[in-house]
Structures are given as C-alpha cells and as structure tokens.
Design a protein around this motif. Sequence first.
Motif, PDB file in Angstrom:
ATOM      1  N   LEU A 118       0.827  -1.206   0.000  1.00  4.88           N
ATOM      2  CA  LEU A 118       0.000   0.000   0.000  1.00  4.88           C
ATOM      3  C   LEU A 118       0.859   1.252   0.000  1.00  4.88           C
ATOM      4  CD1 LEU A 118      -2.767   1.270   0.192  1.00  4.88           C
ATOM      5  CD2 LEU A 118      -2.750   0.888   2.650  1.00  4.88           C
ATOM      6  N   ARG A 119       1.921   1.215   0.793  1.00  6.54           N
ATOM      7  CA  ARG A 119       2.719   2.412   1.034  1.00  6.54           C
ATOM      8  C   ARG A 119       3.712   2.688  -0.088  1.00  6.54           C
ATOM      9  NH1 ARG A 119       4.013   3.502   7.101  1.00  6.54           N
ATOM     10  NH2 ARG A 119       4.770   5.616   6.882  1.00  6.54           N
ATOM     11  N   VAL A 122       1.774   0.423  -4.612  1.00  8.78           N
ATOM     12  CA  VAL A 122       0.572   0.689  -5.411  1.00  8.78           C
ATOM     13  C   VAL A 122       0.360   2.184  -5.657  1.00  8.78           C
ATOM     14  CG1 VAL A 122      -1.172   0.784  -3.572  1.00  8.78           C
ATOM     15  CG2 VAL A 122      -1.786  -0.079  -5.818  1.00  8.78           C
ATOM     16  N   ASN A 123       0.763   3.034  -4.712  1.00  6.50           N
ATOM     17  CA  ASN A 123       0.518   4.453  -4.974  1.00  6.50           C
ATOM     18  C   ASN A 123       1.683   5.064  -5.743  1.00  6.50           C
ATOM     19  OD1 ASN A 123       1.915   6.732  -3.454  1.00  6.50           O
ATOM     20  ND2 ASN A 123       1.563   5.264  -1.784  1.00  6.50           N
ATOM     21  N   GLU A 124       1.377   6.092  -6.517  1.00  9.88           N
ATOM     22  CA  GLU A 124       2.358   6.591  -7.496  1.00  9.88           C
ATOM     23  C   GLU A 124       3.587   7.206  -6.844  1.00  9.88           C
ATOM     24  OE1 GLU A 124       1.180   8.446 -11.064  1.00  9.88           O
ATOM     25  OE2 GLU A 124      -0.758   7.480 -11.082  1.00  9.88           O
ATOM     26  N   CYS A 172      -6.686  -6.117  -4.673  1.00  7.14           N
ATOM     27  CA  CYS A 172      -6.910  -4.894  -3.893  1.00  7.14           C
ATOM     28  C   CYS A 172      -7.679  -5.183  -2.617  1.00  7.14           C
ATOM     29  CB  CYS A 172      -7.706  -3.879  -4.710  1.00  7.14           C
ATOM     30  SG  CYS A 172      -6.744  -3.170  -6.035  1.00  7.14           S
ATOM     31  N   LEU A 173      -8.716  -6.007  -2.705  1.00  4.74           N
ATOM     32  CA  LEU A 173      -9.525  -6.289  -1.529  1.00  4.74           C
ATOM     33  C   LEU A 173      -8.692  -6.952  -0.441  1.00  4.74           C
ATOM     34  CD1 LEU A 173     -13.010  -7.503  -2.792  1.00  4.74           C
ATOM     35  CD2 LEU A 173     -12.499  -5.498  -1.397  1.00  4.74           C
ATOM     36  N   LEU A 176      -5.819  -4.338   0.779  1.00  2.75           N
ATOM     37  CA  LEU A 176      -6.278  -3.170   1.525  1.00  2.75           C
ATOM     38  C   LEU A 176      -6.907  -3.553   2.851  1.00  2.75           C
ATOM     39  CD1 LEU A 176      -7.589  -0.346  -0.732  1.00  2.75           C
ATOM     40  CD2 LEU A 176      -6.119  -0.209   1.248  1.00  2.75           C
ATOM     41  N   THR A 180      -5.304  -2.416   6.492  1.00  3.84           N
ATOM     42  CA  THR A 180      -6.007  -1.370   7.245  1.00  3.84           C
ATOM     43  C   THR A 180      -6.891  -1.907   8.355  1.00  3.84           C
ATOM     44  OG1 THR A 180      -7.874  -1.428   5.704  1.00  3.84           O
ATOM     45  CG2 THR A 180      -6.096   0.125   5.198  1.00  3.84           C
ATOM     46  N   TRP A 184      -8.829   0.506  11.330  1.00  6.12           N
ATOM     47  CA  TRP A 184     -10.245   0.728  11.071  1.00  6.12           C
ATOM     48  C   TRP A 184     -11.131   0.060  12.121  1.00  6.12           C
ATOM     49  CZ3 TRP A 184     -10.538   0.790   4.960  1.00  6.12           C
ATOM     50  CH2 TRP A 184      -9.976   1.997   4.547  1.00  6.12           C
TER      51      TRP A 184
ATOM     52  N   TRP B 117      -6.611  10.091  -1.868  1.00  5.18           N
ATOM     53  CA  TRP B 117      -6.995   9.130  -0.831  1.00  5.18           C
ATOM     54  C   TRP B 117      -5.924   8.044  -0.688  1.00  5.18           C
ATOM     55  CZ3 TRP B 117      -8.176   3.839  -1.329  1.00  5.18           C
ATOM     56  CH2 TRP B 117      -8.832   3.252  -0.237  1.00  5.18           C
ATOM     57  N   LEU B 118      -5.493   7.497  -1.847  1.00  7.73           N
ATOM     58  CA  LEU B 118      -4.528   6.397  -1.825  1.00  7.73           C
ATOM     59  C   LEU B 118      -3.177   6.859  -1.294  1.00  7.73           C
ATOM     60  CD1 LEU B 118      -3.850   3.510  -2.534  1.00  7.73           C
ATOM     61  CD2 LEU B 118      -3.487   4.193  -4.906  1.00  7.73           C
ATOM     62  N   ARG B 119      -2.791   8.039  -1.721  1.00  4.65           N
ATOM     63  CA  ARG B 119      -1.447   8.529  -1.436  1.00  4.65           C
ATOM     64  C   ARG B 119      -1.312   9.131  -0.044  1.00  4.65           C
ATOM     65  NH1 ARG B 119       1.626  10.824  -6.446  1.00  4.65           N
ATOM     66  NH2 ARG B 119       3.691  10.896  -5.528  1.00  4.65           N
ATOM     67  N   VAL B 122      -5.138   6.872   3.069  1.00  2.00           N
ATOM     68  CA  VAL B 122      -5.351   5.494   3.511  1.00  2.00           C
ATOM     69  C   VAL B 122      -4.075   4.832   4.009  1.00  2.00           C
ATOM     70  CG1 VAL B 122      -5.077   4.253   1.327  1.00  2.00           C
ATOM     71  CG2 VAL B 122      -6.648   3.402   3.024  1.00  2.00           C
ATOM     72  N   ASN B 123      -2.922   5.192   3.444  1.00  2.00           N
ATOM     73  CA  ASN B 123      -1.716   4.529   3.942  1.00  2.00           C
ATOM     74  C   ASN B 123      -1.141   5.273   5.145  1.00  2.00           C
ATOM     75  OD1 ASN B 123       1.144   5.565   3.462  1.00  2.00           O
ATOM     76  ND2 ASN B 123       0.184   6.045   1.493  1.00  2.00           N
ATOM     77  N   CYS B 172     -12.963   0.725  -0.837  1.00  2.00           N
ATOM     78  CA  CYS B 172     -11.638   0.370  -1.348  1.00  2.00           C
ATOM     79  C   CYS B 172     -11.683   0.025  -2.825  1.00  2.00           C
ATOM     80  CB  CYS B 172     -11.083  -0.836  -0.589  1.00  2.00           C
ATOM     81  SG  CYS B 172     -10.597  -0.429   1.080  1.00  2.00           S
ATOM     82  N   LEU B 176      -9.517   2.322  -5.246  1.00  2.00           N
ATOM     83  CA  LEU B 176      -8.297   1.740  -5.803  1.00  2.00           C
ATOM     84  C   LEU B 176      -8.391   1.560  -7.314  1.00  2.00           C
ATOM     85  CD1 LEU B 176      -6.588  -0.757  -3.430  1.00  2.00           C
ATOM     86  CD2 LEU B 176      -5.570   1.002  -4.837  1.00  2.00           C
ATOM     87  N   ALA B 179      -8.072   4.957  -8.861  1.00  2.00           N
ATOM     88  CA  ALA B 179      -6.729   5.546  -8.751  1.00  2.00           C
ATOM     89  C   ALA B 179      -5.709   4.856  -9.654  1.00  2.00           C
ATOM     90  CB  ALA B 179      -6.253   5.501  -7.299  1.00  2.00           C
ATOM     91  N   THR B 180      -5.944   3.578  -9.967  1.00  2.00           N
ATOM     92  CA  THR B 180      -4.884   2.814 -10.626  1.00  2.00           C
ATOM     93  C   THR B 180      -5.235   2.378 -12.042  1.00  2.00           C
ATOM     94  OG1 THR B 180      -5.747   0.724  -9.745  1.00  2.00           O
ATOM     95  CG2 THR B 180      -4.096   1.870  -8.415  1.00  2.00           C
TER      96      THR B 180
END
Lengths: 212, 212
Positions: A118-119, A122-124, A172-173, A176, A180, A184, B117-119, B122-123, B172, B176, B179-180
Amino acid sequence: MPKRLVATSGRPPNRKQREARELLLNAATELFASHGVAGTTFVMIAKRAGFTPAMLHYYFKNRDRLLDAVVEERFMRFVSHIWDPVREDAEALVAVPEFLARMFDGIAKMPWVPALWLREIVNEGGLLRARVLPILPWEKAKWLGGAIARGQKSGTLNPDLDPQLSVTSAICLVMLHAATIKPWAKRFDREPPETKALRRHITSLILKGMRL
Amino acid sequence: MPKRLVATSGRPPNRKQREARELLLNAATELFASHGVAGTTFVMIAKRAGFTPAMLHYYFKNRDRLLDAVVEERFMRFVSHIWDPVREDAEALVAVPEFLARMFDGIAKMPWVPALWLREIVNEGGLLRARVLPILPWEKAKWLGGAIARGQKSGTLNPDLDPQLSVTSAICLVMLHAATIKPWAKRFDREPPETKALRRHITSLILKGMRL
C-alpha cells in the motif's frame, strides 16, 4: 563481530554471515512496511536487527542495493508464492479461490506485505514502485483474467464483470483489508475480525460476485 | 494585482479575491493528488494557478493552513457528498447501490479524490491522514454496516460477509480501481475501461456478493 566479518570479505559467506544478512534484510523489510522507505534509516535497521550500521553497509553497500534486495529477496518471494502456480488453461472457479488462499497464506507468513504494498508500491509516490512494477508477472495476471473471460463466454460467470479488473479487485480487496484492518477496527469500536472471518468475507464477496 | 489584494486585507474578500483563493486551492489539491504533499512546493502551486507564491502565502499563511483548507474545503466536500444522505434506518439493497453511485458521481466531479486518498490518507505514511481520519463520519459508516447486518439477520443477504467490512470493501474497490486504472491498463496492453464499464463491474461485484 563486525570486524571479523569485514575481514572475510571476498571469501564465500559462511553460515553466520548468511544469517546476519537475512536478519538485516528482515529488519529492513519490516521497517519499510511500518515506517516507509523514506522514514527508515540505516541506524534504525541495524538497531532492530541487533547489529551495527557498519554491518548493514558491509552487506548491502548502499541504500539502492538494500532496496534491490528487499524487492528481489523479500517482496518477490510473496509474488512468486501467489502467482507461480497459475496456468494458462486455468479454470476460473478453481484458480481464483486457490489464488485468494495463496494470498492469505502468503500474508500470514509475510505479514509486512500489505503495508509495504500500500505504502511503497501501489501508490504513485511509492519508493519501491519503479523496482517492482517491471518485474511483476503480468502474463500470469492475464491468464487469470483470461480464465474469467472464458467462464463468461461459456455462460457460467457473471457477464457484468470486466474479467481483467476482477483480478485487480481480488488483489486490492485482500491487500487493503489486510493493511487497514487494525486501525479501522479501532474506529468502529470493535476488535479486528479474525483472519478466518476476513478470509471468508473476501472469498465470499469475490466468488459470489463472479458467479451468475 | 497581489499588492492591491494585500492592501485590502482585513476587509471582507471581494469576488475576485474569492476566485483567486479557489483557483489556488484547486491547484494545491490537484498537485497534492498527482505529486504528493511532500513533492509539492508553494512555487508549483502558484505557477499552476497562474499566481505568485506571495499570493498563495497571502491567502493561506503557511503550509499547515493550506493543508487544513484542502481537507476541509475540498476532500470533505467529497466525503459529505457520499455520506450525507445515509440514514440510520437505511435498507442495504437500496442504500449500498446509491452510495456507490454517489462515489462514482463524486469522483467524476472531483477526479483527484482517488489518488489523494490512496497517497495521503489510507496509507499510514499519508500526510493528510491525521487531519482526515478524526473528522470522517464513522457513525454513518456504522449505519450502512448496520443496514447490511439487518439484511443478514432477516435472511435476505449473504451471511458470510462481515457487514462492516463490506462498507470498507465497497470504498476500497471504487477508490483503488479509480486511482490505478490508467497505469494498470497500460500494463495489460489495453485501453482503460470506460467509467461506465468500471461502474458496472464494481456495482455488480458488490451487489451480487451481498445477495444470498
């Protein structure tokens, strides 16, 4: 101890050296997952593994080599675990639940995977993204998507799904939720669900979603 | 122009000033989503909006105030859009598809939401996380989870789902995928699916997954 090891540089590593390297790599991987790559220093990694920063430098030379090792010897071990058994002629209603089961097993053995994914992947802005994306087994992901597409064509699977996106949805499911679930649960004033319940939830959602 | 505006400080802002502030806030939000909070400077934001960095400082004083404004006046606008209509006595098979529809509508209007949200949220390393988590409408999320739990108890919904996790799953999946979708489509040598196809895919997966 560091001195002796430095002195052996050039010779094949002995068992103690291999173990030290593994411990340092474990510490780096776990800290990258929990604190992020940018938030983790050589000093933190060495301390967690019980060695000196000099040892970390001895084994990995520099930050780039350490990141390479975390990707190749740790993250890709998870990737191989989940993807290697996928075959081109897979049958979706067998291959998808097996794939989900391997994801859950892999995370049980390598619990740092979802947070790292996640960190940093997956994120840009992820600092391992550029290393990981080119070496992921995209072909295998296409095979699994192909299996779902064949099931749709033969009239046994939900035609409203995008077959290739279904593979992404499953990954993803799992990732994520696993990454989290603790924070959560706290927000909802409850205990985090047991792994078994999370597994049942995701598997049921995906498989019922796939069926007609 | 900056000078004139600085001179009016203290008086109620006129229309031009309000517009300048909105443009700067839009630019900041979009850059935070695409480059990350840490990767975005005041100079970049001002340039994108067509103003000077002095103007940005004039309207937002410092980085903290700017982040507050992005959260309160931009991200929370999306949050209100998707959550405000949720009622305590909601019926799951009506409320969940309506909620998904509002997520897709919201993202169509505010396309920067999923990446931000992703960046940054959420992380655990996200730089807006500490600002956003405490003000999310957790109560409403519990109501939606409660609606699913009631459907399970009355024997109309899939009992294998965790009702509260189902809400997280829905969020999610939308975030996700949105975003991707572009980078992943490239990896699969295909065009990104149209919004309509993505919407059908996710809605079908969640609703079929929820039903018996």
